[in-house]
Scaffold this active site. Structure first.
Site, mmCIF file in Angstrom:
data_model
loop_
_atom_site.group_PDB
_atom_site.id
_atom_site.type_symbol
_atom_site.label_atom_id
_atom_site.label_comp_id
_atom_site.label_asym_id
_atom_site.label_seq_id
_atom_site.Cartn_x
_atom_site.Cartn_y
_atom_site.Cartn_z
ATOM 1 N N LYS A 165 0.872 -1.174 0.000
ATOM 2 C CA LYS A 165 0.000 0.000 0.000
ATOM 3 C C LYS A 165 0.903 1.216 0.000
ATOM 4 O O LYS A 165 1.813 1.345 0.836
ATOM 5 C CB LYS A 165 -0.893 0.005 1.254
ATOM 6 C CG LYS A 165 -1.975 1.072 1.204
ATOM 7 C CD LYS A 165 -3.015 0.752 0.143
ATOM 8 C CE LYS A 165 -4.104 1.804 0.096
ATOM 9 N NZ LYS A 165 -5.151 1.469 -0.884
ATOM 10 N N SER A 234 -0.882 -0.846 -4.494
ATOM 11 C CA SER A 234 -2.164 -0.134 -4.484
ATOM 12 C C SER A 234 -1.977 1.195 -3.790
ATOM 13 O O SER A 234 -1.450 1.248 -2.671
ATOM 14 C CB SER A 234 -3.218 -0.987 -3.759
ATOM 15 O OG SER A 234 -4.466 -0.328 -3.707
#
EC number: 3.5.2.15
Length: 370
Positions: A165, A234
């Site tokens: 992330k 992401s």
């Protein structure tokens, strides 16, 4: 090296704030909250800059877990690696995958194979002007190595999926850099997601020796021949550092699970999905086979940057109404769901430097009943 046992469970959610399934498993004793190491989730947001379902889901989970761990919600977020991926287009179903880890005494002599192991790490906070550039690549590479060590994985070949992330730029962050006399890689918040994902993926490739370490700023989003075969990144607005989760197989693990992967060459590469399933002893559209059960599949998806799929033109990059990442998630999600026999699969959009252009890694985790 310590001996560990990793656990994995997939839990359906009724919305981004739904923690009832997880709490039910904790109450029944099926999950020990003290053993939760990471939670990956798919939420029904748009997956864009303004997708606040990701932050909402993390906040709900931290608030629910805090009293079970005698911590504050902030402390829970520091302890557990949370990665929420927005976008459940098409048949994709919202869910979370909970990873646990516990240390065990000794190691049974009969277990000579490598089993699922998980490790986590994080980078320092980045300055806005560092996103999408060399600093993010270098720091991510070091964090991947740290997560491998945490997982007890010695050989990069045993790493099958690295979930990250990473941050993105906002107008405030761009302005803060400008006030210091620095320019960001882009002034577009949406475009910054791609730069951050790409730099993070290149960091994985460097750490695992997939590419040479001399990667420079100008290679990000330009040298698409440079990529990782196991990276999944992401971007989100809710952080300024990279959270790294390494999934692989280790001889120090006595887990009842195994992970394998393959690489999709394009968005309709059914052969690669089948190969990922076969790598953990599973067949197509079969939840259980030969004493093994599919837990989840994790994949990256993107609209091929050259505008074609096997020589035929696609229009995903030219659709003003719907982002190309949403098209890609729906297309690849449908393909994988059909082959896996379940729509609760983790498919993340935007695969810059994550597999070959237009393709991406696909990993499968199976539970072994033997």
């Amino acid at each position: 090296m310590r001996t560990t046992s990793a656990g994995v469970v997939r839990i359906a959610t009724k919305g981004p704030g739904d923690v009832s399934g997880l709490m039910s498993m904790i109450d029944s004793g099926a999950i020990d909250p003290r053993e939760i190491l990471a939670i990956l989730g798919k939420t029904e947001g748009n997956g864009g800059v303004n997708d606040f379902t990701r932050e909402y889901a993390v906040a709900a989970l931290c608030t629910a877990l805090a009293p079970r761990l005698a911590l504050t919600p902030h402390e829970v977020e520091q302890r557990i690696a949370f990665v929420m991926s927005g976008g459940t287009e098409g048949v994709l179903s919202p869910h979370i995958t909970v990873f646990t880890r516990r240390e065990v005494e000794g190691r049974p002599a009969l277990l000579s194979v490598k089993r699922l192991s998980i490790g986590i790490a994080q980078t320092r906070d980045f300055l806005p002007e560092e996103l999408g550039r060399t600093a993010q690549i270098v720091e991510t590479a070091e964090a991947v190595k740290a997560a491998m060590k945490d997982a007890g994985i010695l050989d990069p070949a045993d790493v099958h999926f690295v979930q990250i992330k990473c941050p993105l730029l906002t107008s405030d962050r761009v302005e803060a850099a400008s006030a210091r006399g620095n320019k960001t890689v882009t002034t577009s918040a949406y475009n910054s997601m791609a730069y951050s994902r790409g730099a993070s993926a290149l960091g994985v490739a460097v750490a695992l020796g997939e590419i040479a370490p001399d990667v420079r700023d100008e290679h990000v989003l330009r040298r698409y021949d440079l990529f990782s075969t196991v990276a999944s990144t992401s971007a989100g607005i809710e952080l300024m550092h990279n959270v790294v989760i390494v999934l692989g197989n280790s001889a120090s693990s006595v887990s009842a699970f195994e992970i394998g992967h393959a690489v999709m060459d394009d968005a309709i590469d059914a052969t690669a999905v089948s190969a990922a399933l076969q790598s953990v002893g599973l067949g197509i559209a079969s939840q259980a086979q030969a004493g093994r059960e599919l837990v989840n599949i994790f994949a990256k998806a993107e609209a091929s940057p050259d505008g074609t799929v096997r020589s035929f033109r696609h229009t995903m990059l030219e659709d003003t109404d719907i982002s190309s990442t949403r098209h890609a998630r729906a297309a690849v999600g449908g393909l994988i769901a059909g082959l896996a026999g379940t729509s609760a699969v983790y498919v993340s959009g935007g695969a810059e430097h994550q597999g070959p252009p237009g393709g991406g890694p696909v990993a499968a985790i199976a539970r072994l009943s033997d």
